[in-house]
Design an enzyme around this catalytic site. Structure first.
Site, PDB file in Angstrom:
ATOM      1  N   TYR A  63      28.359 -40.842  -1.017  1.00 34.69           N
ATOM      2  CA  TYR A  63      29.395 -40.477  -0.061  1.00 34.69           C
ATOM      3  C   TYR A  63      29.080 -41.002   1.341  1.00 34.69           C
ATOM      4  CZ  TYR A  63      30.133 -36.854  -3.674  1.00 34.69           C
ATOM      5  OH  TYR A  63      30.306 -36.180  -4.856  1.00 34.69           O
ATOM      6  N   SER A  70      23.776 -34.369 -12.602  1.00 28.22           N
ATOM      7  CA  SER A  70      25.227 -34.284 -12.455  1.00 28.22           C
ATOM      8  C   SER A  70      25.881 -35.190 -13.488  1.00 28.22           C
ATOM      9  CB  SER A  70      25.647 -34.711 -11.039  1.00 28.22           C
ATOM     10  OG  SER A  70      27.056 -34.639 -10.883  1.00 28.22           O
ATOM     11  N   HIS A 121      22.938 -38.306  -9.771  1.00 28.16           N
ATOM     12  CA  HIS A 121      24.402 -38.251  -9.672  1.00 28.16           C
ATOM     13  C   HIS A 121      25.109 -38.533 -10.996  1.00 28.16           C
ATOM     14  CE1 HIS A 121      27.746 -38.717  -6.430  1.00 28.16           C
ATOM     15  NE2 HIS A 121      28.202 -38.112  -7.494  1.00 28.16           N
ATOM     16  N   SER A 139      38.295 -28.439   0.474  1.00 27.40           N
ATOM     17  CA  SER A 139      39.496 -28.419   1.309  1.00 27.40           C
ATOM     18  C   SER A 139      39.110 -28.815   2.727  1.00 27.40           C
ATOM     19  CB  SER A 139      40.142 -27.023   1.318  1.00 27.40           C
ATOM     20  OG  SER A 139      41.285 -27.031   2.157  1.00 27.40           O
TER      21      SER A 139
END
Length: 242
Positions: free
Chosen positions: A23, A119, A88, A212
């Site tokens: 990211y 993950s 990941h 969010s």
């Protein structure tokens, strides 16, 4: 922008922040956490130990590359250590997966990482890792789980082996908020569709990771302690699996 969002997150009671090398936000996330802790907005006098920072290895590789990458993540964050470090994905092949996990183990022993996990691992990937007789077993498997993708085989395997399931995309990326069953049950429990979905994850024993950028929704997504979904309705939601 990230600092403002994080301030809203902390004020709403969140203490865990999910990041990743992929990211490209480890430095910004760490800066935002430190800025909040040092600010007047930190009215509860929270310390670094009260926060939980997660990041992930971008790609599995040979041991040396993975080990250096973990150290770089710890330095980038500026937080002193990483609470949870994940591989990941299972991509890269068996040797790369096991070498990368060995790097995580050594980072834990060196104090750079508190807890290690994976993950997007399936049952066969976890079995492979466990069969290698690692010094440290993965504590977490972060996977996509929600009523429309229940992943019962992998979630059951994790829970049987004391591996915490972290559910990403628990809100189904906002693509099922108007599904008739979700709308009907949200009305029944006087909650939002998002709160219903978060509650479903919690009642299954998962750790949901709602996402969010809207202050009101960040706050609302945390307010799920006032109701419990009945067993029959949980089964109905389980039946939405696609």
């Amino acid at each position: 922008m990230l600092q403002m969002i994080d301030s809203n997150v902390y004020k709403a009671g969140y203490r865990a922040i999910d990041s990743a090398q992929m990211y490209d936000n480890e430095k910004q996330t760490g800066t935002a956490i430190n800025a909040f802790l040092a600010s007047d907005a930190n009215t509860e006098h929270l310390t670094r130990e009260d926060m939980h920072f997660t990041t992930k290895l971008a790609r599995n590789s040979d041991y040396d590359r993975a080990r250096k990458s973990i150290t770089m993540s710890a330095k980038k964050s500026g937080l002193g250590y990483i609470d949870l470090f994940l591989l990941h994905s299972p991509y890269g092949g068996k040797e790369a997966r096991l070498d990368s996990w060995r790097a995580v183990e050594d980072a834990i022993e060196a104090g750079e990482v508190k807890t290690g996990g994976v993950s997007n691992y399936g049952v066969k990937h976890l079995q492979e890792l466990m069969a290698s007789k690692p010094r440290i077993l993965p504590a977490v498997n972060q996977i996509e789980v929600h009523p429309f993708n229940t992943r019962s085989e992998i979630t059951s395997f994790c829970q049987e082996n004391n591996i915490v399931v972290e559910a990403y995309a628990p809100l189904v990326r906002a693509l099922r908020m108007k599904h008739p069953t979700i709308v009907s049950l949200a009305e029944k429990y006087s909650c939002t569709p998002a709160q219903l979905l978060v509650r479903w994850s919690l009642q299954h024993g998962y750790v949901p990771l709602p996402k969010s950028v809207t202050k009101e929704r960040i706050v609302a997504n945390a307010e799920i302690g006032g109701f419990e979904i009945g067993q029959e309705d949980m089964s109905t939601m389980d039946g939405l699996d696609e």
